[in-house]
Design a protein around this motif. Structure first.
Motif, mmCIF file in Angstrom:
data_model
loop_
_atom_site.group_PDB
_atom_site.id
_atom_site.type_symbol
_atom_site.label_atom_id
_atom_site.label_comp_id
_atom_site.label_asym_id
_atom_site.label_seq_id
_atom_site.Cartn_x
_atom_site.Cartn_y
_atom_site.Cartn_z
ATOM 1 N N GLN A 57 0.833 -1.196 0.000
ATOM 2 C CA GLN A 57 0.000 0.000 0.000
ATOM 3 C C GLN A 57 0.874 1.255 0.000
ATOM 4 O O GLN A 57 0.630 2.196 -0.766
ATOM 5 N N CYS A 60 2.845 1.592 -3.370
ATOM 6 C CA CYS A 60 1.979 1.993 -4.481
ATOM 7 C C CYS A 60 1.668 3.477 -4.424
ATOM 8 O O CYS A 60 1.693 4.171 -5.448
ATOM 9 N N PHE A 61 1.362 3.987 -3.234
ATOM 10 C CA PHE A 61 1.063 5.408 -3.116
ATOM 11 C C PHE A 61 2.282 6.255 -3.455
ATOM 12 O O PHE A 61 2.191 7.234 -4.210
ATOM 13 N N ALA A 64 3.071 6.108 -7.182
ATOM 14 C CA ALA A 64 2.057 6.846 -7.937
ATOM 15 C C ALA A 64 2.316 8.346 -7.858
ATOM 16 O O ALA A 64 2.218 9.061 -8.870
ATOM 17 N N LEU A 104 -2.660 3.241 -7.619
ATOM 18 C CA LEU A 104 -3.543 3.663 -6.536
ATOM 19 C C LEU A 104 -4.676 2.657 -6.319
ATOM 20 O O LEU A 104 -5.026 2.332 -5.181
#
Length: 215
Positions: A57, A60-61, A64, A104
């Motif tokens: 998580q 990925c954030f 991104a 996201l």
């Protein structure tokens, strides 16, 4: 005036972090083995591996966010070099933006999966197994990077908006990404896609052309 290349370094960091981070976090299911035939066994094998889910998580954030900066800078850089009204800047930025969106969405699955693995006895193992399949797929769908690479290849080789070596490398990466989309192995796009983002970021940071001033 010399342009700031922060956006390019953001791309290089995003590509590297995406490739290494997602590959490491794929170890969530490394211990499943033949248990893949039984969802209850899958859940039992991964219930103690929630750290990978949380890390996914966060990764990925972060990636991104870096890719959004890279996309914006890439569009501005190419727009300053390309013929007026050309599609290359928008297509390149849009391709990178698609990767950011998938990251996201894919990272968002991690929230539900994290809590499910914390209390697996309260969840249907079939539901958890379905979440795991999404976890193992969406963040790896870097096909948008192939679209961006193709645009940079056109810009570099036809219009000189990127160095010729970067145009050639971009063309190769675009073909490799396209190959993962022709066969049922779309998540394989992570590898050539992230490598392209990393190389392109460094290429623009140290050798890309640019003349637009930046505050």
């Amino acid at each position: 005036m010399t342009s700031s290349r922060t956006w390019a370094f953001a791309g290089a960091l995003g590509g590297l972090a995406g490739l290494v981070g997602l590959f490491i976090c794929s170890n969530l299911t490394a211990q499943v083995g033949d248990g893949i035939k039984d969802n209850a066994l899958v859940v039992a094998a991964v219930s103690g591996q929630r750290g990978y889910v949380w890390a996914t998580q966060a990764i990925c954030f972060a990636v991104a966010a870096l890719l959004v900066v890279f996309a914006a800078g890439l569009r501005r850089h190419l727009a300053a070099q390309e013929p007026a009204g050309g599609l290359v800047p928008a297509v390149a930025a849009g391709g990178v933006g698609l990767v950011a969106v998938l990251l996201l969405v894919g990272g968002g699955i991690s929230t539900e999966l994290y809590w499910a693995l914390g209390e697996p006895q309260r969840w249907d193992p079939d539901t958890i197994a379905a979440l795991i399949e999404v976890y193992n797929t969406l963040p790896w769908l870097w096909a948008g990077a192939g679209i961006a690479a193709a645009a940079v290849a056109v810009g570099g080789l036809r219009h000189g908006s990127a160095s010729r070596w970067l145009g050639a490398v971009s063309g190769i990466c675009a073909v490799l990404v396209a190959a993962t989309q022709v066969f049922p192995a779309q998540y394989g796009a992570l590898f050539p896609g992230a490598v392209w983002v990393f190389v392109a970021g460094l290429g623009f940071a140290f050798g890309g052309r640019g003349r637009a001033a930046v505050v």
